[in-house]
Design an enzyme around this catalytic site. Structure first.
Site, PDB file in Angstrom:
ATOM      1  N   LYS A 221       0.877  -1.202  -0.034  1.00  0.00           N
ATOM      2  CA  LYS A 221      -0.039  -0.066  -0.143  1.00  0.00           C
ATOM      3  C   LYS A 221       0.769   1.273  -0.031  1.00  0.00           C
ATOM      4  CE  LYS A 221      -4.158  -1.841   1.572  1.00  0.00           C
ATOM      5  NZ  LYS A 221      -5.322  -1.965   2.934  1.00  0.00           N
ATOM      6  N   ARG A 255      -3.155 -10.096   5.575  1.00  0.00           N
ATOM      7  CA  ARG A 255      -3.635 -10.275   4.252  1.00  0.00           C
ATOM      8  C   ARG A 255      -2.535  -9.734   3.263  1.00  0.00           C
ATOM      9  NH1 ARG A 255      -6.215  -6.907   0.579  1.00  0.00           N
ATOM     10  NH2 ARG A 255      -7.925  -8.043  -0.710  1.00  0.00           N
TER      11      ARG A 255
END
Length: 275
Positions: A221, A255
């Site tokens: 991210k 995740r």
């Protein structure tokens, strides 16, 4: 700490890895590389062999500025893939969706876990989750994917996110979702600045005090890219380090895109603990 679904048990006494399988043409990280059933199944097998316990299937990109996908389109993407993974592999299957009908149809063909970035706030989603009786991850997000990064503001990001998750959990339980089926996700990158994200990571243990398992997704991210000043495809080490910090601070499900690297980091950490 354990969760149960469809006669299976997932032991969360040690962190488990959730491998990301974006079945979309426009995901932020893999740019649709697995948007074909055979390629998606190959990637699922690869992640399971590398150490993933859960495959998280998503049919709608939730990156900033992502276009919404119709219910019918999401069904056509998700349901056949869930069915195909269930036929071939003995693993936990998570479905990343906010739509009630997608949840119901995916459950019919083998879904084990609902992973909802909108915390069951879409029409009929809460009722569907309660009736299905499966584990469900509720996430905090300020705004919606198309606008969430415009100007995120908090009084205290940790306390504000914590208050939301507590209130939403109470609402879910009141609607019939069993407390032992709830999982929390603080929502890294979903309506947060880089500073907000690292404040959440630094104080992640605060979210463990209520007893809900924590799912953390920070793989590749912008919070990683901002620190490293590197593009998405060069964030593997940063993502693995972020996952390791999350695990050290109490995350039970990680995740990730890069399963092998994350598994290696966890093995070294676990060996250190066991020594």
């Amino acid at each position: 700490m354990k969760i149960y679904a469809n006669g299976k048990c997932l032991d969360l006494s040690a962190p488990q890895i959730m491998g990301i399988l974006n079945f979309t043409p426009d995901s932020f990280s893999d740019s649709g590389r697995f948007f074909r059933l055979d390629k998606a199944l190959f990637q699922a097998e690869k992640m399971l062999n590398e150490g993933a316990a859960i495959i998280d299937i998503g049919g709608e990109s939730t990156r900033p500025m992502a276009e919404e996908v119709s219910e019918q389109e999401e069904l056509q993407r998700v349901v056949p893939l869930v069915e195909a993974v269930r036929e071939r592999f003995d693993c936990w299957i998570s479905v990343d969706s906010s739509k009630a009908l997608v949840m119901r149809e995916a459950a019919k063909v083998g879904m084990d876990l609902i992973n909802d970035i909108r915390a069951l706030q879409q029409p009929n989603a809460l009722q569907a989750a309660a009736e299905l009786g499966l584990p469900v991850c509720i996430m905090h997000m300020q705004g919606q994917p198309r606008t969430m990064q415009a100007n995120p503001k908090y009084t205290d990001v940790v306390q504000d996110v914590l208050a939301f998750l507590r209130n939403r959990s109470a609402e879910c339980i009141a609607a019939g979702v069993r407390k032992e089926n709830l999982i929390w996700d603080v929502g890294f990158g979903f309506g947060k600045t880089v500073q907000h994200n690292y404040q959440l990571l630094q104080r992640l243990t605060t979210f463990c005090e209520d007893g809900y398992p924590l799912l953390v997704g920070l793989s590749r991210k912008s919070m990683i890219g901002a620190v490293l000043d590197k593009p998405v495809e060069e964030r593997l080490i940063g993502s693995a380090v972020g996952a390791l910090i999350a695990a050290q601070n109490g995350a039970r499900i990680l995740r990730v895109h890069d399963v092998a690297a994350t598994a290696d980091a966890l093995k070294v950490w676990q060996a250190t603990i066991n020594a």
